[in-house]
Design a protein around this motif. Sequence first.
Motif, PDB file in Angstrom:
ATOM      1  N   MET A  43       1.760  13.161   1.063  1.00  0.00           N
ATOM      2  CA  MET A  43       0.673  14.022   0.598  1.00  0.00           C
ATOM      3  C   MET A  43      -0.653  13.600   1.233  1.00  0.00           C
ATOM      4  N   GLU A  49      -5.729  13.697  -5.932  1.00  0.00           N
ATOM      5  CA  GLU A  49      -5.488  12.347  -6.447  1.00  0.00           C
ATOM      6  C   GLU A  49      -6.758  11.651  -6.939  1.00  0.00           C
ATOM      7  N   TYR A 230       5.147  14.459  -8.955  1.00  0.00           N
ATOM      8  CA  TYR A 230       4.737  15.470  -7.982  1.00  0.00           C
ATOM      9  C   TYR A 230       5.975  15.912  -7.207  1.00  0.00           C
ATOM     10  N   ALA A 243       6.410   9.849  -8.183  1.00  0.00           N
ATOM     11  CA  ALA A 243       6.958   8.540  -7.830  1.00  0.00           C
ATOM     12  C   ALA A 243       6.600   7.588  -8.955  1.00  0.00           C
ATOM     13  N   ARG A 287       4.373  -0.186  -2.102  1.00  0.00           N
ATOM     14  CA  ARG A 287       3.010   0.138  -1.661  1.00  0.00           C
ATOM     15  C   ARG A 287       2.215  -1.169  -1.605  1.00  0.00           C
ATOM     16  N   ARG A 314      -1.588   3.979  -2.649  1.00  0.00           N
ATOM     17  CA  ARG A 314      -0.927   5.287  -2.665  1.00  0.00           C
ATOM     18  C   ARG A 314      -1.341   6.170  -1.487  1.00  0.00           C
TER      19      ARG A 314
HETATM   20  N1  GLY Z   1       0.663   9.007  -2.770  1.00  0.00           N
HETATM   21  C1  GLY Z   1       1.610   9.108  -3.778  1.00  0.00           C
HETATM   22  C2  GLY Z   1       2.367   7.896  -4.099  1.00  0.00           C
HETATM   23  O1  GLY Z   1       2.122   6.822  -3.579  1.00  0.00           O
HETATM   24  O2  GLY Z   1       3.237   7.989  -4.914  1.00  0.00           O
END
Ligand code: GLY
Length: 355
Positions: A43, A49, A230, A243, A287, A314
């Motif tokens: 995304m 966000e 999402y 997620a 992440r 993210r």
């Molecule tokens: N950018 C969405 C996520 O990290 O889940």
Amino acid sequence: MLIVGGGVVGCAIAYEARKRGASVLLLERQRIGGGASHGAGGMLAPQVESAGPGAALELGLRSRDLFAEWQAELPTSFDLDLSGILRVAHTEAAAAELRRRAEWQRGLGLAARICDPAEVTDLCPGCAEVLCGLWVPDGQCSAPRLTMALAQGATQRGAEMREGVVVTAVRTGGVDTTEGRISAGQVVVAAGAWSGLLTPAPVRPVKGQRLLLRQPDRLLGITVFGDHCYLVPKAGGRVLAGATEEPEAGFDTRVTVEAVGRLARAACALVPALGGAELVEAWAGLRPATPDRLPVLGRLPGYEGVWLATGHHRNGILLSALTGRVVADAVLHGRALPAACAPERFGARHQGGGR
Ligand code: GLY
């Protein structure tokens, strides 16, 4: 320039550095694009966000604007789609938040439209009944294809990329690896969730799990963001459902039944017909997060010629376009990096001892 890490951020810097004529060697511990960049939803969503104005929004908007240039010049497609994202509300509280968001975003001169239930159905015929929606001009792309396009673009322009080489230490003047010491005047650490193991930077893994579904009737043509998940439509009739955020999981990348069940229920609550979708893949990755959730971009204090380009949390895919350009410009031409991302903001405990 020696780049540690072959995710989207490392590949973006490699590509932009080669465009500027630098010699580039990139080292990847496993496979190029095999970590978080493989599983990311892709995304490009600074507006959807962001809970409020600030550095994250500003950096995200700058970066979102740069993807069209990459689309025009990279050797392969990465399925760029900037046709908008829809956030939907099923409760009064969520609806009030969407109205508030539309208001402050319009106050900043950004496009942000509140949609009534009929408009939501027009944009997303499969959506469950909602109170309202918020449409913003965000977008998405294929994260794995973007990473491979950047890697291919960089190698076509002369960058060297080595897979399966593990960097064990970063020093002034180079790195130690499983294949011996490699000298370099400039080292850029773009090692994602592993960056905090190689440097004193406060970068920690935040596990994320997501599903890939094959939708029964191509119900979903637009990215839809709900309170609990999402849904991002992908090529071939697939939908990515994400997620989880599991900071307590450390470096664990196991897919769990609990997360799969939770994401599946959330996906079906948003688009009920997804109950009939095929589950193509369940995936977990890491992440890289800093304490304030902004990236860390700049010289690693206490070292000579060592740079950090990590901690994108993210927003690694979204911020890759800006990061590639500003880091290449900083390392090669001494240009300033965004102040909000300065490594010094975390204080002396997270600075090096001049190794
Ligand atoms: N950018 C969405 C996520 O990290 O889940």
